[in-house]
Design an enzyme around this catalytic site. Structure first.
Site, PDB file in Angstrom:
ATOM      1  N   HIS A 241      91.036  -6.741  23.799  1.00 23.13           N
ATOM      2  CA  HIS A 241      92.013  -5.756  24.260  1.00 23.13           C
ATOM      3  C   HIS A 241      92.828  -6.400  25.368  1.00 23.13           C
ATOM      4  CE1 HIS A 241      93.518  -1.599  24.810  1.00 23.13           C
ATOM      5  NE2 HIS A 241      93.748  -2.029  26.045  1.00 23.13           N
ATOM      6  N   CYS A 242      94.127  -6.524  25.139  1.00 26.55           N
ATOM      7  CA  CYS A 242      94.998  -7.245  26.069  1.00 26.55           C
ATOM      8  C   CYS A 242      95.736  -6.257  26.962  1.00 26.55           C
ATOM      9  CB  CYS A 242      95.997  -8.106  25.293  1.00 26.55           C
ATOM     10  SG  CYS A 242      97.093  -9.060  26.361  1.00 26.55           S
ATOM     11  N   PRO A 243      95.529  -6.287  28.275  1.00 28.66           N
ATOM     12  CA  PRO A 243      96.256  -5.364  29.162  1.00 28.66           C
ATOM     13  C   PRO A 243      97.744  -5.676  29.243  1.00 28.66           C
ATOM     14  CG  PRO A 243      94.971  -6.926  30.461  1.00 28.66           C
ATOM     15  CD  PRO A 243      94.591  -7.154  29.026  1.00 28.66           C
ATOM     16  N   ASN A 246      98.986  -3.753  26.418  1.00 24.78           N
ATOM     17  CA  ASN A 246      98.412  -2.399  26.359  1.00 24.78           C
ATOM     18  C   ASN A 246      98.040  -2.036  24.928  1.00 24.78           C
ATOM     19  OD1 ASN A 246      97.536   0.112  27.287  1.00 24.78           O
ATOM     20  ND2 ASN A 246      99.551   1.049  27.060  1.00 24.78           N
TER      21      ASN A 246
END
Length: 451
Positions: A241-243, A246
């Protein structure tokens, strides 16, 4: 005057207590102030006026918990406060979730603001106001806008492409859910999962050898599928999950993510290369003392710093593609029915690359979906099968054209199946022996929930 205060003749007469018991025996906390039978006796204090000594108003119907509070006051103790109104906790939880969703967009807004400033600094301050050669201006502006367009396009697709979730066939039926909740942990639950997973193309297991089951989504996890705690759903071929986008990076947008890294790296390298000579002039006082000189300086620093970080990240994911691995599989190698195999999904460099980018090379450099497969089943390179499966009953008919490897029972899509036609990177020995060893019973299906 003061003595009259103690004169017994001047004191008020005592009032008789109200008729009936102070608390009718038919009342209870759960009855809401009414008799258990539903009728209020006429001689009960509920039908009279006034208050009792505990503060309970007579003549008014007490609310939930009023009787307990009154009894607590009589005993000299403070009763517990009433519970919050129904819906208050849910409303607050909804507000908190909305605030969290807004905070998740902060990194994306940061990248967007940097991108807008870099566009202004490069196009306006560097190209239009600083460069004097017309040919240099045209070449830099055309090349810049090509990189800028590809960068924004791939970034947009990475953010707004919804992650793919397991199909309906991996979800437990209503009867299986009831059976799983009703049966105690043990062989009964193993039997429920065995029935649910017997026709599914799954070959990975938990560390204890159990079926990978998600108790939040109520489904049997396909191979390479994991539950994302941020998205609160299972994601097919989840990488991470890449911030910064998002979003979950998985099967549906992994190609877009790779192109985003590639074009953002080229974007930064191009800016740093074309801005370098003007950055040197800034330190040698070769630029006029205008506002543009500060934009040129910070533009070079930002492009150089982002180039360093992006080059390492892009190189790492290129290595993952060449090995057909995900970030999660690097930290914890996939566990198959026979053993742990960190290279179980690797088909060779060429096939690994085609599995992500597809067969049509004209789409490789464009952020359009062209990956092979459906995300639920993947061809594997399982050379050594579990010897115990040779005697197990039942079996799946392998759809692979390579007989010495085990592939999902569900027929692979045509785009996936033709990956298996050429087998120069696989062992071709003992083909028939390995085919005979292929079995379909699921070993040791102990219940184990993974998130």
């Amino acid at each position: 005057m003061g003595g009259g205060r103690n004169d017994p003749s001047l004191t008020a007469p005592e009032l008789p207590p109200p008729a009936g018991p102070p608390f009718p025996p038919a009342l209870s906390a759960g009855s809401g102030g009414r008799a258990v039978g539903g009728a209020v006796p006429p001689e009960s204090p509920v039908s009279t006026g006034g208050r009792d000594q505990g503060g309970l108003r007579w003549g008014a119907q007490p609310g939930p918990g009023a009787l307990e509070r009154a009894v607590g006051m009589r005993c000299g103790k403070m009763a517990a406060p009433p519970p919050p109104p129904a819906g208050t906790t849910g409303a607050w939880g909804g507000v908190r979730r909305r605030c969290q969703r807004l905070l998740y967009w902060v990194p994306v807004l940061f990248i967007f603001s940097i991108l807008c400033w870099s566009y202004y600094a490069y196009v306006t301050q560097l190209c239009l106001l600083t460069m004097t050669n017309i040919g240099e201006k045209v070449v830099c502006l055309v090349a810049y806008h090509i990189f800028f367009m590809l960068f924004v396009w791939s970034y947009w697709k990475t953010i707004f492409t919804l992650p793919m979730n397991p199909s309906k066939e991996f979800h437990l039926s209503y009867s299986d859910k009831e059976s799983l909740e009703r049966e105690p942990r043990g062989e009964s639950q193993q039997e429920v999962l065995r029935r649910a997973a017997k026709d599914l193309p799954i070959y990975t297991r938990t560390m204890s050898g159990a079926i990978r089951y998600c108790d939040r989504c109520h489904l049997v996890k396909p191979d390479r599928c994991h539950h994302c705690s941020v998205c609160d759903k299972c994601i097919l071929k989840m990488d991470h999950h890449c911030p910064w986008v998002n979003n979950c990076v998985g099967f549906s947008n992994y190609k877009f993510f790779l192109l985003f890294l590639a074009y953002s790296l080229l974007y930064c390298l191009f800016i740093a290369a074309t801005d370098l000579q003007y950055f040197i002039k800034f330190w040698t006082n070769g630029l006029p003392d205008t506002q543009a000189k500060f934009h040129i300086m910070f533009l070079f620093f930002a492009a150089a710093m982002f180039s360093v970080s992006l080059s390492s990240l892009f190189g790492y994911h290129c290595w993952l593609v060449s090995k057909n691995k995900s970030t999660l599989e690097v930290f914890r190698a996939p566990i198959f029915r026979h053993r742990t195999d960190k290279n179980g999904f690797s088909l060779g460099f060429s096939k690994n690359l085609r599995q992500v980018f597809g067969d049509e090379k004209k789409y490789w450099l464009l952020p359009v979906f062209s990956s092979l497969g459906d995300g639920c089943s993947f061809p594997t390179c399982l050379v050594n099968q579990d010897p115990e499966q040779a005697s197990t009953p039942g079996g799946l008919n392998s759809t692979s054209k390579s007989e010495n490897h085990l592939f999902p029972a569900k027929p692979l899509r045509d785009s996936q199946s033709h990956l298996l036609t050429d087998t120069p990177s696989w062992s071709e020995t003992n083909a028939k022996a390995e085919k005979d060893k292929v079995g379909m019973s699921n070993p040791a299906l102990t219940m184990e929930n993974e998130t």
